[in-house]
Design a protein around this motif. Sequence first.
Motif, PDB file in Angstrom:
ATOM      1  N   LYS A 152       0.969  -0.993  -0.216  1.00  0.00           N
ATOM      2  CA  LYS A 152       0.226   0.216   0.243  1.00  0.00           C
ATOM      3  C   LYS A 152       0.711   1.340   0.282  1.00  0.00           C
ATOM      4  O   LYS A 152       0.821   1.957  -0.614  1.00  0.00           O
ATOM      5  N   GLU A 153       1.936   1.289   0.530  1.00  0.00           N
ATOM      6  CA  GLU A 153       3.026   2.561   1.048  1.00  0.00           C
ATOM      7  C   GLU A 153       3.442   2.531  -0.511  1.00  0.00           C
ATOM      8  O   GLU A 153       3.771   3.822  -1.024  1.00  0.00           O
ATOM      9  N   ALA A 154       3.929   1.716  -0.986  1.00  0.00           N
ATOM     10  CA  ALA A 154       4.616   2.213  -2.810  1.00  0.00           C
ATOM     11  C   ALA A 154       3.445   1.953  -3.761  1.00  0.00           C
ATOM     12  O   ALA A 154       3.373   3.243  -4.383  1.00  0.00           O
ATOM     13  N   THR A 157       2.318   6.056  -3.157  1.00  0.00           N
ATOM     14  CA  THR A 157       3.931   6.903  -3.303  1.00  0.00           C
ATOM     15  C   THR A 157       4.618   6.435  -4.663  1.00  0.00           C
ATOM     16  O   THR A 157       4.662   7.900  -4.950  1.00  0.00           O
ATOM     17  N   ALA A 158       4.543   5.774  -4.829  1.00  0.00           N
ATOM     18  CA  ALA A 158       5.406   5.838  -5.566  1.00  0.00           C
ATOM     19  C   ALA A 158       5.270   6.379  -7.246  1.00  0.00           C
ATOM     20  O   ALA A 158       3.574   6.212  -7.344  1.00  0.00           O
ATOM     21  N   THR A 159       5.581   7.079  -8.397  1.00  0.00           N
ATOM     22  CA  THR A 159       5.202   7.778  -9.401  1.00  0.00           C
ATOM     23  C   THR A 159       6.605   6.769 -10.457  1.00  0.00           C
ATOM     24  O   THR A 159       5.607   7.116 -11.856  1.00  0.00           O
ATOM     25  N   LEU A 160       7.328   6.956 -10.617  1.00  0.00           N
ATOM     26  CA  LEU A 160       8.291   6.228 -11.305  1.00  0.00           C
ATOM     27  C   LEU A 160       7.265   5.735 -12.219  1.00  0.00           C
ATOM     28  O   LEU A 160       6.532   4.204 -11.664  1.00  0.00           O
ATOM     29  N   GLU A 165       5.584  -0.365 -13.679  1.00  0.00           N
ATOM     30  CA  GLU A 165       5.930  -1.386 -14.051  1.00  0.00           C
ATOM     31  C   GLU A 165       6.224  -2.652 -13.567  1.00  0.00           C
ATOM     32  O   GLU A 165       5.762  -3.135 -13.814  1.00  0.00           O
ATOM     33  N   HIS A 166       7.417  -2.845 -12.479  1.00  0.00           N
ATOM     34  CA  HIS A 166       7.840  -3.490 -11.893  1.00  0.00           C
ATOM     35  C   HIS A 166       7.169  -4.031 -10.840  1.00  0.00           C
ATOM     36  O   HIS A 166       8.461  -4.889  -9.759  1.00  0.00           O
ATOM     37  N   VAL A 167       6.389  -3.049 -10.077  1.00  0.00           N
ATOM     38  CA  VAL A 167       5.685  -3.231  -8.563  1.00  0.00           C
ATOM     39  C   VAL A 167       6.933  -3.095  -7.577  1.00  0.00           C
ATOM     40  O   VAL A 167       6.439  -2.392  -6.803  1.00  0.00           O
ATOM     41  N   THR A 168       7.688  -3.888  -7.576  1.00  0.00           N
ATOM     42  CA  THR A 168       8.345  -3.751  -6.404  1.00  0.00           C
ATOM     43  C   THR A 168       9.505  -2.792  -5.535  1.00  0.00           C
ATOM     44  O   THR A 168      10.512  -2.550  -5.014  1.00  0.00           O
ATOM     45  N   PRO A 169      10.399  -2.114  -7.262  1.00  0.00           N
ATOM     46  CA  PRO A 169      11.472  -1.357  -6.688  1.00  0.00           C
ATOM     47  C   PRO A 169      11.497  -0.357  -5.884  1.00  0.00           C
ATOM     48  O   PRO A 169      11.789  -0.300  -5.203  1.00  0.00           O
ATOM     49  N   TYR A 170       9.888   0.186  -5.514  1.00  0.00           N
ATOM     50  CA  TYR A 170       9.757   1.323  -3.596  1.00  0.00           C
ATOM     51  C   TYR A 170      10.319   0.497  -3.226  1.00  0.00           C
ATOM     52  O   TYR A 170      10.738   1.607  -2.195  1.00  0.00           O
ATOM     53  N   ILE A 171      10.161  -0.858  -3.007  1.00  0.00           N
ATOM     54  CA  ILE A 171       9.923  -1.697  -2.252  1.00  0.00           C
ATOM     55  C   ILE A 171      11.082  -2.260  -1.644  1.00  0.00           C
ATOM     56  O   ILE A 171      11.841  -1.615  -0.812  1.00  0.00           O
ATOM     57  N   HIS A 172      12.264  -2.853  -2.525  1.00  0.00           N
ATOM     58  CA  HIS A 172      13.352  -3.156  -2.657  1.00  0.00           C
ATOM     59  C   HIS A 172      14.071  -2.661  -2.859  1.00  0.00           C
ATOM     60  O   HIS A 172      15.444  -2.676  -2.295  1.00  0.00           O
ATOM     61  N   GLN A 173      13.858  -1.831  -3.449  1.00  0.00           N
ATOM     62  CA  GLN A 173      15.200  -0.415  -3.066  1.00  0.00           C
ATOM     63  C   GLN A 173      15.053   0.618  -1.579  1.00  0.00           C
ATOM     64  O   GLN A 173      15.542   1.847  -1.871  1.00  0.00           O
ATOM     65  N   ASN A 174      14.223   0.460  -0.775  1.00  0.00           N
ATOM     66  CA  ASN A 174      13.911   0.611   0.362  1.00  0.00           C
ATOM     67  C   ASN A 174      13.723   2.569   0.429  1.00  0.00           C
ATOM     68  O   ASN A 174      14.581   2.801   1.162  1.00  0.00           O
TER      69      ASN A 174
END
Length: 246
Positions: A152-154, A157-160, A165-174
């Motif tokens: 949910k946070e991703a 918050t995520a805009t790139l 497209e790749h779902v988890t970069p916001y998470i795994h890039q911390n």
Amino acid sequence: MKLSNLNIGIISQARMTSSRLPGKILFECKGVTILEHHINRLRASDVPVFVATTTNATDDPVIDTLLNLDIPYFRGDEQNVLSRYYYTALENNLDLVIRVTSDCPLIDGLLIKKALEDHLKSYSKNLYTSNCIERSYPRGFDFEIFSFELLKEAFDTATLPSDLEHVTPYIHQNKSGNVLFNSIRNFEDKSGYRVTLDTTDDWKLISKLINDYNAEDLGYLEIIKLLDVNKDLALINAHVEQKKVE
């Protein structure tokens, strides 16, 4: 919430419009589609499976397959895969998400089950468990485990475009700075092997593994051993470069 009360689900993304190998998830080996092989393998995890697909008419055959398999699905935006995951999890009240992709017909559900047990031992809403943090498994056995809160946070918050497209970069890039990492590693580095389906040469390998070696019934260690022993198999798609996350 007690861990025993967590609602856990595997979400796999699927669409027919692959840029390098269109329609690949409905290719057939032994009269069974790649998508069905994928789902059958996931069922060994004992975790419910959901599919996040698109509203495109080209994905209507995917829906037909899922209905025949009695697999719940969500249809959403083709490019914003993150939103498809979020709404799939939201609609099904998932507390914990296991992310996989449908171009992995030989993914190992028992490997995922073991990693989930490991994740729950150290459970935190900020915990991210994956065998992709430090690659040691062949491509094609990839999974990621994370809470709905991280998803949910991703989503919020995520805009790139790459994050969407790749779902988890916001998470795994911390990018939040709050993520805790749990890296699942194989005892040997076998990251040079490809058991995923993205090109015609990947298809040659996958179809040979299933048709000639019954790989749909083998665990990941047995599949790795096949590639170790039969060097000609691994060479079929050894030259293929993984698409870069942009």
